[in-house]
Design an enzyme around this catalytic site. Structure first.
Site, PDB file in Angstrom:
ATOM      1  N   LEU A   1       1.081  -1.599  -0.098  1.00 14.64           N
ATOM      2  CA  LEU A   1       0.146  -0.062   0.291  1.00 14.64           C
ATOM      3  C   LEU A   1       1.189   1.432  -0.060  1.00 14.64           C
ATOM      4  O   LEU A   1       1.416   1.107   0.519  1.00 14.64           O
ATOM      5  CB  LEU A   1      -1.095   0.291   1.389  1.00 14.64           C
ATOM      6  CG  LEU A   1      -1.925  -0.750   1.248  1.00 14.64           C
ATOM      7  CD1 LEU A   1      -2.266  -0.817   2.750  1.00 14.64           C
ATOM      8  CD2 LEU A   1      -2.714  -1.414   0.337  1.00 14.64           C
ATOM      9  N   PRO A   2       0.201   2.496  -0.116  1.00 14.45           N
ATOM     10  CA  PRO A   2       0.908   3.448  -0.343  1.00 14.45           C
ATOM     11  C   PRO A   2       1.694   4.137   0.815  1.00 14.45           C
ATOM     12  O   PRO A   2       3.271   4.821   0.764  1.00 14.45           O
ATOM     13  CB  PRO A   2       0.318   4.629  -0.631  1.00 14.45           C
ATOM     14  CG  PRO A   2      -0.913   3.621  -1.792  1.00 14.45           C
ATOM     15  CD  PRO A   2      -1.375   2.667  -0.699  1.00 14.45           C
TER      16      PRO A   2
ATOM     17  N   THR B   1       6.432   1.015   2.181  1.00 14.35           N
ATOM     18  CA  THR B   1       7.287   2.038   2.666  1.00 14.35           C
ATOM     19  C   THR B   1       6.369   2.695   4.000  1.00 14.35           C
ATOM     20  O   THR B   1       6.276   3.224   2.977  1.00 14.35           O
ATOM     21  CB  THR B   1       8.259   2.286   1.543  1.00 14.35           C
ATOM     22  OG1 THR B   1       8.919   2.113   0.722  1.00 14.35           O
ATOM     23  CG2 THR B   1       9.056   2.916   2.705  1.00 14.35           C
TER      24      THR B   1
ATOM     25  N   LYS C   1      15.316   0.820   4.911  1.00 11.66           N
ATOM     26  CA  LYS C   1      14.582   1.141   3.756  1.00 11.66           C
ATOM     27  C   LYS C   1      14.811   2.767   3.299  1.00 11.66           C
ATOM     28  O   LYS C   1      15.417   3.953   2.684  1.00 11.66           O
ATOM     29  CB  LYS C   1      13.224   0.752   2.835  1.00 11.66           C
ATOM     30  CG  LYS C   1      12.125   1.251   2.218  1.00 11.66           C
ATOM     31  CD  LYS C   1      13.311   0.790   1.116  1.00 11.66           C
ATOM     32  CE  LYS C   1      12.219   1.610  -0.202  1.00 11.66           C
ATOM     33  NZ  LYS C   1      13.048   1.389  -1.930  1.00 11.66           N
TER      34      LYS C   1
ATOM     35  N   LYS D   1       7.805  11.130   0.464  1.00 11.03           N
ATOM     36  CA  LYS D   1       7.850  10.719   1.520  1.00 11.03           C
ATOM     37  C   LYS D   1       8.584   9.850   2.360  1.00 11.03           C
ATOM     38  O   LYS D   1       8.570  10.074   3.550  1.00 11.03           O
ATOM     39  CB  LYS D   1       6.239   9.806   1.271  1.00 11.03           C
ATOM     40  CG  LYS D   1       5.812   8.694   2.075  1.00 11.03           C
ATOM     41  CD  LYS D   1       4.927   6.879   1.469  1.00 11.03           C
ATOM     42  CE  LYS D   1       6.080   6.454   0.966  1.00 11.03           C
ATOM     43  NZ  LYS D   1       6.296   4.929   0.708  1.00 11.03           N
TER      44      LYS D   1
HETATM   45  P1  NAD Z   1       0.490   1.853  -6.017  1.00 11.84           P
HETATM   46  O1  NAD Z   1      -0.365   3.510  -5.706  1.00 11.84           O
HETATM   47  O2  NAD Z   1       0.561   2.523  -7.683  1.00 11.84           O
HETATM   48  O3  NAD Z   1      -0.145   1.592  -5.695  1.00 11.84           O
HETATM   49  C1  NAD Z   1      -0.801   0.845  -4.253  1.00 11.84           C
HETATM   50  C2  NAD Z   1      -2.699   0.702  -4.406  1.00 11.84           C
HETATM   51  O4  NAD Z   1      -2.270   0.105  -2.905  1.00 11.84           O
HETATM   52  C3  NAD Z   1      -3.395   0.633  -5.248  1.00 11.84           C
HETATM   53  O5  NAD Z   1      -3.419   0.216  -6.617  1.00 11.84           O
HETATM   54  C4  NAD Z   1      -4.380   1.655  -4.698  1.00 11.84           C
HETATM   55  O6  NAD Z   1      -5.814   1.848  -5.464  1.00 11.84           O
HETATM   56  C5  NAD Z   1      -4.167   0.371  -3.359  1.00 11.84           C
HETATM   57  N1  NAD Z   1      -5.144   0.968  -2.029  1.00 11.84           N
HETATM   58  C6  NAD Z   1      -4.482   1.878  -1.736  1.00 11.84           C
HETATM   59  N2  NAD Z   1      -5.420   1.624  -0.097  1.00 11.84           N
HETATM   60  C7  NAD Z   1      -5.856   0.801  -0.252  1.00 11.84           C
HETATM   61  C8  NAD Z   1      -6.916   0.372   0.636  1.00 11.84           C
HETATM   62  N3  NAD Z   1      -7.119   1.231   2.147  1.00 11.84           N
HETATM   63  N4  NAD Z   1      -7.549  -0.920   0.449  1.00 11.84           N
HETATM   64  C9  NAD Z   1      -6.101  -1.813  -0.394  1.00 11.84           C
HETATM   65  N5  NAD Z   1      -5.731  -1.687  -1.073  1.00 11.84           N
HETATM   66  C10 NAD Z   1      -5.777  -0.261  -1.251  1.00 11.84           C
HETATM   67  O7  NAD Z   1       1.336   2.320  -5.470  1.00 11.84           O
HETATM   68  P2  NAD Z   1       2.779   1.498  -5.767  1.00 11.84           P
HETATM   69  O8  NAD Z   1       3.978   2.256  -6.221  1.00 11.84           O
HETATM   70  O9  NAD Z   1       2.959  -0.065  -5.845  1.00 11.84           O
HETATM   71  O10 NAD Z   1       3.883   1.916  -4.397  1.00 11.84           O
HETATM   72  C11 NAD Z   1       3.514   0.675  -3.036  1.00 11.84           C
HETATM   73  C12 NAD Z   1       4.798   1.211  -1.594  1.00 11.84           C
HETATM   74  O11 NAD Z   1       6.026   0.641  -2.376  1.00 11.84           O
HETATM   75  C13 NAD Z   1       4.724   2.063  -1.560  1.00 11.84           C
HETATM   76  O12 NAD Z   1       4.600   2.382   0.019  1.00 11.84           O
HETATM   77  C14 NAD Z   1       6.397   2.749  -2.023  1.00 11.84           C
HETATM   78  O13 NAD Z   1       6.983   3.780  -1.728  1.00 11.84           O
HETATM   79  C15 NAD Z   1       6.983   1.345  -2.002  1.00 11.84           C
HETATM   80  N6  NAD Z   1       8.184   1.114  -3.451  1.00 11.84           N
HETATM   81  C16 NAD Z   1       7.989   2.157  -4.639  1.00 11.84           C
HETATM   82  C17 NAD Z   1       8.423   1.595  -5.837  1.00 11.84           C
HETATM   83  C18 NAD Z   1       7.615   1.844  -7.176  1.00 11.84           C
HETATM   84  O14 NAD Z   1       8.928   2.209  -7.925  1.00 11.84           O
HETATM   85  N7  NAD Z   1       6.750   2.482  -7.631  1.00 11.84           N
HETATM   86  C19 NAD Z   1       9.816   1.050  -5.334  1.00 11.84           C
HETATM   87  C20 NAD Z   1       9.893   0.700  -3.916  1.00 11.84           C
HETATM   88  C21 NAD Z   1       9.269   0.210  -2.767  1.00 11.84           C
END
Ligand code: NAD
Length: 299
Positions: free
Chosen positions: A66-67, A97, A172, A247
């Site tokens: 999740l975000p 994260t 991280k 963030k």
């Molecule tokens: P994203 O925004 O693409 O995906 C998040 C998903 O969670 C979305 O589909 C959203 O609809 C869903 N969501 C939100 N609230 C919800 C809830 N209450 N219940 C169920 N689903 C819910 O984000 P992402 O890029 O997949 O990143 C996710 C995590 O991974 C973050 O913490 C980010 O910092 C970390 N991260 C991302 C990357 C990257 O390159 N994108 C790399 C490493 C770590």
């Protein structure tokens, strides 16, 4: 043994991670607040639940992606959250994260339900998520690590035990603080050199054979055209968003404040990334710091 796995949060990272679990033969029960995200997973063979509580009632282990901290807290402790119906013995792995103190809080609540909670944030980005080559930094009870490693190895290549719960998050956010600082340093250095009349590719090749070399200069150069397959050469599209970096820098600053630790450059990096978010770059890759600085050059 192929477990029944719940997967909550099917975004840029979670979507391909859940797909890899399916490819390795696990059965997956998926949930996301976005119906479109759930449909994509259903097409690939997952079954769908209508809430985190429904997921928890049907599986042996749960992964969340999740975000931020608020989303994680509401997914676990909110109405129809995981903790309403989690079964004793369930292994829970949160790969978002988030604030390490929220991971500890979730672990405490899980324990009261007889479940195990581990934090396992990832490094590698969307390409590694798709390829199943993520690095997982795992915090939690060491006795449970082997079970977590078996599950996570369907989605990653390096699964590293970091100590007690919250330690995965700690590694991280420290790494991302250094990444932000080195990216800003690379961008301002390249900008200065180019304004002194140097050609960007030549300058990068010398830095990369000299003491200024770092991941940002060598493998993710922020100047368009220096490297081909990076966001800077694709109008800063894709990759790791400026808003997500802001963030993570905020999490590092919260941790620095709580632990009374001086982080002057981490603090400045946080401010710079926050300003970038308010300047139209929130959804662009974090290497767009180069574009941001170029816009400040006097003509
Ligand atoms: P994203 O925004 O693409 O995906 C998040 C998903 O969670 C979305 O589909 C959203 O609809 C869903 N969501 C939100 N609230 C919800 C809830 N209450 N219940 C169920 N689903 C819910 O984000 P992402 O890029 O997949 O990143 C996710 C995590 O991974 C973050 O913490 C980010 O910092 C970390 N991260 C991302 C990357 C990257 O390159 N994108 C790399 C490493 C770590």
């Amino acid at each position: 043994s192929q477990a029944k796995v719940g997967f909550i949060g099917l975004g840029n990272m979670g979507g391909p991670m859940a797909t890899n679990l399916l490819k390795k033969g696990h059965s997956v029960v998926a949930y996301d607040v976005s119906p479109e995200a759930m449909e994509r997973l259903e097409d690939e063979g997952a079954s769908i639940a209508m809430s985190p509580a429904e997921v928890a009632s049907k599986v042996d282990s749960i992964i969340t992606m999740l975000p931020n901290s608020q989303h994680v807290r509401s997914c676990y402790t909110g109405e129809k959250g995981v903790f309403e119906s989690v079964q004793p013995g369930t292994l829970i792995v949160d790969s978002s994260t988030i604030d390490p103190s929220v991971s500890k809080e979730m672990a405490g609540s899980a324990l009261k339900k007889g479940a195990v909670f581990m934090d396992a944030p990832v490094s590698g980005g969307i390409n590694a998520a798709k390829a199943g080559t993520l690095t997982f930094m795992v915090g939690g009870d060491e006795k449970e690590f082997m079970a977590a490693k078996e599950l996570l190895s369907a989605m990653g290549k390096n699964i590293i035990y970091c100590g007690g719960v919250g330690n995965g998050q700690a590694v991280k956010i420290c790494n991302n603080m250094l990444l932000a600082i080195s990216m800003i340093g690379t961008a301002e250095t390249m900008n200065l050199g180019m304004r002194l009349g140097l050609e960007a590719k030549l300058m990068a090749s010398i830095i990369n054979a000299a003491t200024g070399r770092c991941w940002s200069s060598e493998l993710y150069n922020p100047v368009p055209g220096v490297l081909e397959n990076v966001p800077s050469s694709n109008n800063y599209e894709g990759g790791f968003g400026t808003a997500l970096m802001a963030k993570d820098l905020g999490l590092a600053q919260d941790a620095a404040t709580k632990s009374l630790t001086p982080t002057p450059l981490g603090s400045l990096a946080h401010q710079i990334y926050r300003v970038m978010c308010n300047s139209g770059l929130a959804e662009k890759d974090f290497s767009s710091i180069f574009q941001f600085l170029q816009e400040q050059n006097s003509k």
